[in-house]
Design a protein around this motif. Structure first.
Motif, PDB file in Angstrom:
ATOM      1  N   ASN A 373       5.233   7.716  -6.420  1.00 34.85           N
ATOM      2  CA  ASN A 373       6.079   8.825  -5.969  1.00 34.85           C
ATOM      3  C   ASN A 373       7.277   8.341  -5.153  1.00 34.85           C
ATOM      4  O   ASN A 373       7.677   8.981  -4.168  1.00 34.85           O
ATOM      5  CB  ASN A 373       5.260   9.835  -5.153  1.00 34.85           C
ATOM      6  CG  ASN A 373       4.115  10.434  -5.948  1.00 34.85           C
ATOM      7  OD1 ASN A 373       4.241  10.629  -7.158  1.00 34.85           O
ATOM      8  ND2 ASN A 373       3.006  10.720  -5.275  1.00 34.85           N
ATOM      9  N   ASN A 374       7.818   7.182  -5.562  1.00 33.13           N
ATOM     10  CA  ASN A 374       9.020   6.626  -4.927  1.00 33.13           C
ATOM     11  C   ASN A 374       8.832   6.293  -3.448  1.00 33.13           C
ATOM     12  O   ASN A 374       9.800   6.220  -2.692  1.00 33.13           O
ATOM     13  CB  ASN A 374      10.206   7.591  -5.089  1.00 33.13           C
ATOM     14  CG  ASN A 374      10.587   7.782  -6.536  1.00 33.13           C
ATOM     15  OD1 ASN A 374      10.623   6.821  -7.309  1.00 33.13           O
ATOM     16  ND2 ASN A 374      10.882   9.022  -6.925  1.00 33.13           N
ATOM     17  N   ILE A 375       7.594   6.096  -3.023  1.00 32.30           N
ATOM     18  CA  ILE A 375       7.320   5.661  -1.653  1.00 32.30           C
ATOM     19  C   ILE A 375       7.407   4.144  -1.596  1.00 32.30           C
ATOM     20  O   ILE A 375       6.834   3.438  -2.425  1.00 32.30           O
ATOM     21  CB  ILE A 375       5.928   6.121  -1.199  1.00 32.30           C
ATOM     22  CG1 ILE A 375       5.848   7.653  -1.183  1.00 32.30           C
ATOM     23  CG2 ILE A 375       5.595   5.566   0.184  1.00 32.30           C
ATOM     24  CD1 ILE A 375       4.459   8.182  -0.876  1.00 32.30           C
ATOM     25  N   THR A 376       8.142   3.631  -0.628  1.00 29.97           N
ATOM     26  CA  THR A 376       8.272   2.181  -0.472  1.00 29.97           C
ATOM     27  C   THR A 376       7.881   1.782   0.940  1.00 29.97           C
ATOM     28  O   THR A 376       8.019   2.558   1.897  1.00 29.97           O
ATOM     29  CB  THR A 376       9.716   1.711  -0.744  1.00 29.97           C
ATOM     30  OG1 THR A 376      10.602   2.320   0.206  1.00 29.97           O
ATOM     31  CG2 THR A 376      10.146   2.083  -2.165  1.00 29.97           C
ATOM     32  N   PHE A 377       7.377   0.555   1.063  1.00 25.81           N
ATOM     33  CA  PHE A 377       7.039  -0.018   2.365  1.00 25.81           C
ATOM     34  C   PHE A 377       7.722  -1.376   2.489  1.00 25.81           C
ATOM     35  O   PHE A 377       7.797  -2.146   1.521  1.00 25.81           O
ATOM     36  CB  PHE A 377       5.530  -0.217   2.512  1.00 25.81           C
ATOM     37  CG  PHE A 377       4.732   1.056   2.484  1.00 25.81           C
ATOM     38  CD1 PHE A 377       4.763   1.930   3.563  1.00 25.81           C
ATOM     39  CD2 PHE A 377       3.954   1.373   1.390  1.00 25.81           C
ATOM     40  CE1 PHE A 377       4.015   3.100   3.543  1.00 25.81           C
ATOM     41  CE2 PHE A 377       3.204   2.540   1.355  1.00 25.81           C
ATOM     42  CZ  PHE A 377       3.245   3.412   2.436  1.00 25.81           C
ATOM     43  N   ASN A 378       8.208  -1.658   3.686  1.00 24.69           N
ATOM     44  CA  ASN A 378       8.673  -3.001   4.006  1.00 24.69           C
ATOM     45  C   ASN A 378       7.466  -3.802   4.479  1.00 24.69           C
ATOM     46  O   ASN A 378       6.887  -3.515   5.527  1.00 24.69           O
ATOM     47  CB  ASN A 378       9.744  -2.951   5.098  1.00 24.69           C
ATOM     48  CG  ASN A 378      10.934  -2.106   4.707  1.00 24.69           C
ATOM     49  OD1 ASN A 378      11.466  -2.259   3.613  1.00 24.69           O
ATOM     50  ND2 ASN A 378      11.355  -1.204   5.591  1.00 24.69           N
ATOM     51  N   VAL A 379       7.084  -4.790   3.689  1.00 23.44           N
ATOM     52  CA  VAL A 379       5.840  -5.520   3.946  1.00 23.44           C
ATOM     53  C   VAL A 379       6.140  -6.857   4.604  1.00 23.44           C
ATOM     54  O   VAL A 379       6.986  -7.627   4.131  1.00 23.44           O
ATOM     55  CB  VAL A 379       5.066  -5.759   2.629  1.00 23.44           C
ATOM     56  CG1 VAL A 379       3.778  -6.525   2.907  1.00 23.44           C
ATOM     57  CG2 VAL A 379       4.764  -4.424   1.950  1.00 23.44           C
ATOM     58  N   THR A 386      -3.557 -13.564   3.180  1.00 16.18           N
ATOM     59  CA  THR A 386      -4.028 -14.362   2.047  1.00 16.18           C
ATOM     60  C   THR A 386      -3.646 -13.655   0.753  1.00 16.18           C
ATOM     61  O   THR A 386      -3.443 -12.444   0.728  1.00 16.18           O
ATOM     62  CB  THR A 386      -5.552 -14.550   2.085  1.00 16.18           C
ATOM     63  OG1 THR A 386      -6.190 -13.266   2.043  1.00 16.18           O
ATOM     64  CG2 THR A 386      -5.986 -15.300   3.328  1.00 16.18           C
ATOM     65  N   CYS A 387      -3.572 -14.417  -0.319  1.00 18.28           N
ATOM     66  CA  CYS A 387      -3.260 -13.820  -1.610  1.00 18.28           C
ATOM     67  C   CYS A 387      -3.970 -14.598  -2.704  1.00 18.28           C
ATOM     68  O   CYS A 387      -4.225 -15.802  -2.577  1.00 18.28           O
ATOM     69  CB  CYS A 387      -1.756 -13.786  -1.865  1.00 18.28           C
ATOM     70  SG  CYS A 387      -0.943 -15.396  -1.816  1.00 18.28           S
ATOM     71  N   ILE A 425       4.681  -2.184   7.120  1.00 21.06           N
ATOM     72  CA  ILE A 425       3.267  -2.533   7.160  1.00 21.06           C
ATOM     73  C   ILE A 425       3.109  -4.048   7.066  1.00 21.06           C
ATOM     74  O   ILE A 425       4.042  -4.753   6.649  1.00 21.06           O
ATOM     75  CB  ILE A 425       2.461  -1.856   6.026  1.00 21.06           C
ATOM     76  CG1 ILE A 425       2.966  -2.343   4.654  1.00 21.06           C
ATOM     77  CG2 ILE A 425       2.544  -0.341   6.125  1.00 21.06           C
ATOM     78  CD1 ILE A 425       2.168  -1.786   3.481  1.00 21.06           C
ATOM     79  N   THR A 426       1.944  -4.524   7.440  1.00 23.20           N
ATOM     80  CA  THR A 426       1.639  -5.951   7.336  1.00 23.20           C
ATOM     81  C   THR A 426       0.527  -6.138   6.316  1.00 23.20           C
ATOM     82  O   THR A 426      -0.509  -5.481   6.388  1.00 23.20           O
ATOM     83  CB  THR A 426       1.188  -6.524   8.691  1.00 23.20           C
ATOM     84  OG1 THR A 426       2.253  -6.375   9.632  1.00 23.20           O
ATOM     85  CG2 THR A 426       0.840  -8.004   8.555  1.00 23.20           C
ATOM     86  N   ALA A 427       0.738  -7.017   5.363  1.00 22.13           N
ATOM     87  CA  ALA A 427      -0.270  -7.286   4.336  1.00 22.13           C
ATOM     88  C   ALA A 427      -1.340  -8.198   4.903  1.00 22.13           C
ATOM     89  O   ALA A 427      -1.031  -9.212   5.543  1.00 22.13           O
ATOM     90  CB  ALA A 427       0.371  -7.930   3.120  1.00 22.13           C
ATOM     91  N   ILE A 428      -2.605  -7.835   4.688  1.00 22.66           N
ATOM     92  CA  ILE A 428      -3.676  -8.765   5.034  1.00 22.66           C
ATOM     93  C   ILE A 428      -4.114  -9.552   3.800  1.00 22.66           C
ATOM     94  O   ILE A 428      -4.662 -10.636   3.900  1.00 22.66           O
ATOM     95  CB  ILE A 428      -4.884  -8.043   5.653  1.00 22.66           C
ATOM     96  CG1 ILE A 428      -5.482  -7.038   4.670  1.00 22.66           C
ATOM     97  CG2 ILE A 428      -4.512  -7.400   6.959  1.00 22.66           C
ATOM     98  CD1 ILE A 428      -6.851  -6.546   5.083  1.00 22.66           C
TER      99      ILE A 428
END
Length: 440
Positions: A373-379, A386-387, A425-428
């Motif tokens: 729905n066109n929502i974006t986050f600066n991560v 970790t990834c 937000i911060t990615a874990i």
């Protein structure tokens, strides 16, 4: 119910590192003149009280049954292993130009001695040669503790500090922190079961992985030359980077399947359950090395089943070919939310969402995550993020180095993405995915 599958290349980790260069001699051997690998034959003998047995050499109360040669090549772990036969003999293929440390294992596959000769702790492989390792129990306590080495051919005994064993655990200190494979565990024990991967029997056929002869032609599978290039399969290097496919984390030697479906017929005694995906029921076995993530907590083996219930919706990973058999072994499974791909964990307040990546900024450690729905986050990616990318694990800014615009990922965060006008937000954790269809 939302069913999905991903077929992913499994890198040189817990599986491909296990199907190693187990030399058995005979057909398929390649000399140093036509490959960068040398043939090294050898013998383990006893210089004190001891006798050869049907499974190796007995010294005191210890039966030495396996030998491994380990090296470090440009930061990567390289290793080869073999049985010690009833005459004390072994046969290895080793990469030329590298220093190798030799480790002796007992019948229970525990390391008992890292070979240290008075002239050095490693052997440089300059070409074909032979090595005799004379082992003794100098203090008579029933455990071998010293060794002397005689070499011939293009081999040299020398000292290599990276292959020293100062902590006395019988593994070279330099290999214990190498982790470039497909799990968070060190590369010499990718499956985290406490055993050196090179001498395991993961398929339970009573043969070290690599000794199998599936077509019964008298040639071990790893010595076959399926592509007729003049090299045994285990020496093939399909991308030409100097690393055989079986230890190269960039090569696609095997496949791992990921499916989402439901659990039934849970049997904690026999460690099995039925997994239903896309109209097919799979008989799933759980082993000691199976891992699971349930409510953001990690378990292993039987503990995984103790936290599972009939009717649970899970993501299941297996290295077995699901197109060939419905009897499979779980590599890993994770509880999923059947109705929402965007999961919320009550225990840890963690959200899991799918979307695409853009505006990657490696200098600032950020990217833009495009949700539904066109929502974006600066991560923001921190040093603790970790990834998992193509079944390889990274941390911190290394995760950004292999991202690209428009790629689909599953992102996990502790930040409350539903709290209103939150934009940062911060990615874990995040993982490359092929499923960006969000369901509500």
């Amino acid at each position: 119910m939302k069913n999905s599958i991903k077929r992913k290349a499994l890198i040189g980790g817990s599986l491909s590192l296990s199907a190693l260069l187990f030399a058995c001699g005979g057909a398929g051997d390649t000399t140093a003149s036509d490959s960068p690998y040398a043939t090294v034959t050898g013998t383990v003998s006893s210089s004190s009280t001891g006798a050869l047995s049907t499974t190796g050499i007995d010294i005191g109360n210890v039966n030495l049954s396996f030998i491994a040669a380990v090296a470090i090549d440009n930061g990567k772990l390289v290793y080869t292993a073999d049985d010690i036969d009833n005459n004390g003999n072994f046969n290895l293929k080793l990469k030329e130009g590298l220093d190798y440390a030799f480790i002796l294992f007992d019948i229970s596959k525990k390391p008992k001695l890292i070979v240290k000769d008075p002239n050095g702790n490693a052997i440089k492989i300059n070409g074909d040669g032979s090595i005799n390792i004379s082992v003794s129990d100098s203090d008579g306590d029933g455990t071998p503790d010293t060794a002397s080495v005689k070499v011939s051919g293009s081999l040299t005994v020398l000292s290599d500090p990276d292959l020293d064993d100062k902590d006395g655990d019988h593994y070279p200190d330099g290999i214990e922190t190498i982790d470039t494979g497909g799990s968070p565990n060190p590369d010499y024990d990718e499956d985290g079961d406490g055993y050196f991967d090179g001498i395991e029997d993961n398929d339970g056929d009573k043969k070290i992985d690599g000794h199998e002869d599936s077509n019964n032609n008298g040639i071990p599978d790893v010595y076959e030359d399926d592509d007729n290039d003049g090299l045994p399969n285990y020496l093939d290097d399909t991308d030409g980077d100097g690393y055989p496919d079986h230890i190269d984390e960039d090569d696609n030697d095997y496949y791992k399947y990921e499916m989402r479906g439901t659990v039934s017929n849970l049997d904690t005694t026999n460690r099995t359950f039925t997994f239903s995906w896309n109209g097919t029921d799979y008989n799933v076995s759980v082993t000691d090395t199976t891992t699971c993530e349930i409510n953001d907590r990690y378990y292993r083996g039987t503990d995984c089943l103790n936290h599972l219930t009939d009717g649970a919706y899970i993501e299941l990973k297996t290295s077995d070919d699901i197109t060939a058999s419905t009897n499979i072994t779980a590599t890993k499974f994770e509880i999923e939310d059947e109705e929402y791909e965007d999961n919320y964990s009550d225990d840890h307040h963690r959200y899991e969402i799918y979307g695409t990546v853009s505006n990657i900024n490696k200098d600032n450690g950020t990217f833009v995550f495009n949700w539904s729905n066109n929502i974006t986050f600066n991560v923001t990616v921190s040093n603790n993020t970790t990834c998992e990318i193509n079944d390889r694990y990274y941390r911190g800014t290394d995760c950004l180095n292999i991202l690209s615009d428009n790629i689909c990922i599953e992102l996990k965060t502790y930040d409350d993405i539903y709290s209103g006008n939150i934009t940062d937000i911060t990615a874990i954790e995040f993982e490359i995915s092929d499923d960006c269809q969000i369901s509500y």
